[in-house]
Scaffold this active site. Structure first.
Site, PDB file in Angstrom:
ATOM      1  N   PHE A   1       0.715  -1.312   0.012  1.00  0.00           N
ATOM      2  CA  PHE A   1       0.087  -0.031  -0.077  1.00  0.00           C
ATOM      3  C   PHE A   1       0.963   1.276   0.016  1.00  0.00           C
ATOM      4  CE2 PHE A   1       0.812  -0.454   4.569  1.00  0.00           C
ATOM      5  CZ  PHE A   1       1.211   0.852   5.031  1.00  0.00           C
TER       6      PHE A   1
ATOM      7  N   LYS B   1      -1.259  -8.130  -8.281  1.00  0.00           N
ATOM      8  CA  LYS B   1      -2.276  -8.071  -7.146  1.00  0.00           C
ATOM      9  C   LYS B   1      -1.590  -6.716  -6.502  1.00  0.00           C
ATOM     10  CE  LYS B   1      -3.013  -8.620  -3.535  1.00  0.00           C
ATOM     11  NZ  LYS B   1      -3.476  -7.833  -2.330  1.00  0.00           N
TER      12      LYS B   1
ATOM     13  N   GLU C   1      -5.091  -3.806  -1.486  1.00  0.00           N
ATOM     14  CA  GLU C   1      -6.415  -3.543  -1.640  1.00  0.00           C
ATOM     15  C   GLU C   1      -7.046  -2.284  -0.972  1.00  0.00           C
ATOM     16  OE1 GLU C   1      -5.686  -6.498   1.697  1.00  0.00           O
ATOM     17  OE2 GLU C   1      -5.002  -5.987  -0.442  1.00  0.00           O
ATOM     18  N   ARG C   2      -5.769  -1.859  -0.274  1.00  0.00           N
ATOM     19  CA  ARG C   2      -6.137  -0.516   0.442  1.00  0.00           C
ATOM     20  C   ARG C   2      -6.166   0.696  -0.276  1.00  0.00           C
ATOM     21  NH1 ARG C   2      -2.119  -1.929   5.692  1.00  0.00           N
ATOM     22  NH2 ARG C   2      -3.019  -3.781   6.378  1.00  0.00           N
TER      23      ARG C   2
ATOM     24  N   SER D   1       5.690  -6.930   4.014  1.00  0.00           N
ATOM     25  CA  SER D   1       6.124  -7.257   5.378  1.00  0.00           C
ATOM     26  C   SER D   1       7.238  -8.649   5.643  1.00  0.00           C
ATOM     27  CB  SER D   1       5.210  -7.362   6.363  1.00  0.00           C
ATOM     28  OG  SER D   1       4.258  -8.419   6.213  1.00  0.00           O
TER      29      SER D   1
ATOM     30  N   CYS E   1       9.868   1.582   3.580  1.00  0.00           N
ATOM     31  CA  CYS E   1      10.729   0.446   3.988  1.00  0.00           C
ATOM     32  C   CYS E   1      11.991   1.088   3.985  1.00  0.00           C
ATOM     33  CB  CYS E   1      10.661  -0.750   3.062  1.00  0.00           C
ATOM     34  SG  CYS E   1      11.287  -0.387   1.327  1.00  0.00           S
TER      35      CYS E   1
ATOM     36  N   GLU F   1       9.520  -3.344  13.300  1.00  0.00           N
ATOM     37  CA  GLU F   1       9.475  -2.152  12.252  1.00  0.00           C
ATOM     38  C   GLU F   1       8.203  -1.528  12.359  1.00  0.00           C
ATOM     39  OE1 GLU F   1       9.557  -1.460   7.349  1.00  0.00           O
ATOM     40  OE2 GLU F   1       8.470  -3.534   8.090  1.00  0.00           O
TER      41      GLU F   1
END
Length: 498
Positions: free
Chosen positions: A148, A172, A175-176, A225, A280, A382
């Site tokens: 996201f 893919k 979805e957020r 993640s 990240c 994190e």
């Protein structure tokens, strides 16, 4: 309420199953739903890619590159719309969204060099009248699962290179915040990409598993993640797929006694709090060498942080925006709470951040924490929020040991004026991307992005030269045309060149 669908075989597919709310994180409101693809829908996308592959594989690389040139132009022409979509669903401030898009465009520019990047290697007369050469051929149907926090840039790490190498791609996205990703896919189709070469399916774990277990998918790229990266890498490789899975990070900046402290503070502000820390490569730990350095650093940071502004994406004077969801906001606040409970000192507290007129937004203000230790939960994890922690150490070697002992090894930097110290640091630090007075050492598009340790699963990094290698496989051909007038005897020993 509108529903965001999928992009399959050059058309928008009307959703007919499960959906999930998409929020504006600055307001906490949802006016949109996103379709969550079923396994059947993902299989339809894979089938479209498989059907498009033979013709696309045989398309000359120069023609593929021309589509990328047109795609680059369309991205630039539609930049305001793309940035607006990013802001509405992610909350990223307009100037930050523009920077994200530009870094993505740089990868499109690199992919435009496909005719050069895909040139094989040729050797004449490797033996008597024997020639040998290598070709770099596409894999077939490949897939990407993207996060996201960079809904445009990270897909552009993957799909341009995969496509110019002759593969067909199933993406893919998160979805957020799916709208900006879907929009750039449609722009690529407008640039002339044949139907089926790129397909986008929105969804959750069901969609990801459908990609992982379908034997038609030859390779999968992932950014997200570490727990999910490890799951995807383990599952994909067990299915015989090629996989690169980029995971989490805990990026440290060492501040040496000889550092230009004013410049270090300014760069730490942007690297720690830009994009609300949802990067990240965000610098989330400053390791101060010596108490004098730590005290001065804390003092200057505290003063500078008073001028930081956060709020809605449409106000370009804001430095950063909200976090992606209410649940993530609460998670970040929980890490600040735990640091305080375990003995750290909250110097600047962003837990009670509010924006007038947007009281229901998912905001956390810039937070500075001192006296952090390596045993604290907030240090180990994190946080992925606008939180900068300060650890005090006595020596550079002690600082480096902290970094080398951490499970993540994505990015790091050192602030110093000493070339010897900088070289010692870059030679011995166990991290994949290193900055010397550069807080966010994200490689440019002609290099490759990736960390070490539990920040990357797989042998090849993202984009750049490693991207070409990931999305192709080498085929080596050796040929000889014997004379029609010479009959040769059988050879039973290993062929050698004498």
């Amino acid at each position: 309420m509108s529903v965001i669908g999928h992009w399959i075989n050059g058309e928008t597919l009307t959703p007919d199953g499960r959906t999930q709310a998409v929020f504006n994180p600055a307001t906490g409101e949802s006016n949109t739903q996103v379709a969550l693809a079923s396994t059947v829908t993902v299989q339809a996308a894979i089938a479209a890619a498989e059907a498009a592959f033979p013709a696309w594989r045989d398309t000359p690389p120069a023609r593929r590159a021309r589509i990328m040139f047109r795609f680059k132009e369309l991205l630039e022409q539609n930049a305001p719309r793309i940035c607006e979509l990013i802001g509405q669903e992610h909350g990223k401030i307009s100037h930050d969204a523009a920077g994200e898009l530009q870094r993505g465009i740089e990868n499109v520019e690199y992919a435009c060099g496909a005719p050069e990047l895909l040139k094989g290697e040729h050797s004449r007369n490797v033996g008597p009248n024997i020639d040998s050469w290598s070709e770099f051929q596409p894999l077939g149907v490949v897939a990407g699962v993207t996060p996201f926090n960079f809904p445009v840039m990270v897909p552009l790490w993957m799909l341009p290179m995969a496509i110019v190498c002759g593969n067909c791609f199933v993406l893919k996205p998160s979805e957020r915040d799916p709208s900006s990703t879907l929009y750039i896919a449609q722009l690529l189709h407008e640039a002339g990409l044949p139907a089926g070469v790129l397909n986008v399916v929105n969804g959750d774990k069901e969609a990801v598993d459908a990609l992982l277990f379908d034997p038609r998918v030859q390779a999968i790229s992932f950014v997200g993640s570490t727990p999910i990266a490890e799951y995807i890498y383990r599952t994909a490789t067990s299915q015989g797929k090629r996989c690169q899975a980029l995971g989490g990070a805990k990026n440290h900046a060492i501040v040496m006694p000889d550092a230009d402290l004013d410049n270090a503070v300014n760069s730490l502000l942007g690297a720690s709090f830009g994009s609300s820390g949802e990067r990240c490569m965000a610098l989330s730990v400053a390791v101060a060498v010596g108490d004098a350095v730590a005290d001065a650093l804390i003092g200057k940071l505290t003063e500078a942080m008073q001028g930081l502004k956060f709020g809605v994406h449409t106000d370009a004077s804001n430095d950063f925006g909200p976090l992606i969801t209410a649940a993530h906001r609460d998670k970040v606040v929980g890490f600040i709470d735990s640091a305080e409970a375990q003995g750290a000192r909250i110097v600047v507290d962003g837990r009670h951040a509010r924006v007038a007129g947007h009281e229901d937004g998912f905001f956390v203000g810039a937070t500075l924490i001192d006296a952090v230790t390596s045993s604290m939960d907030s240090y180990k994890a994190e946080i992925f929020g606008p939180v900068l922690q300060v650890i005090r150490v006595a020596t550079m070697d002690e600082a480096m040991k902290l970094i080398n002992d951490h499970e993540y090894g994505n990015g790091t930097c050192i602030y110093t004026r000493d070339g010897e110290a900088a070289r010692y640091f870059s030679d011995r630090i166990q991290v994949g991307m290193v900055g010397i007075n550069v807080p966010l050492p994200v490689p440019v598009a002609s290099h490759s992005f990736g960390g070490w340790k539990r920040s990357l699963f797989g042998d090849l990094h993202a984009y750049g030269p490693d991207g070409v290698r990931f999305y192709t496989r080498r085929k080596t051909i050796t040929q000889r045309w014997p004379s029609a007038n010479v009959r040769e005897g059988a050879e039973f020993s290993m062929p050698t060149l004498k």
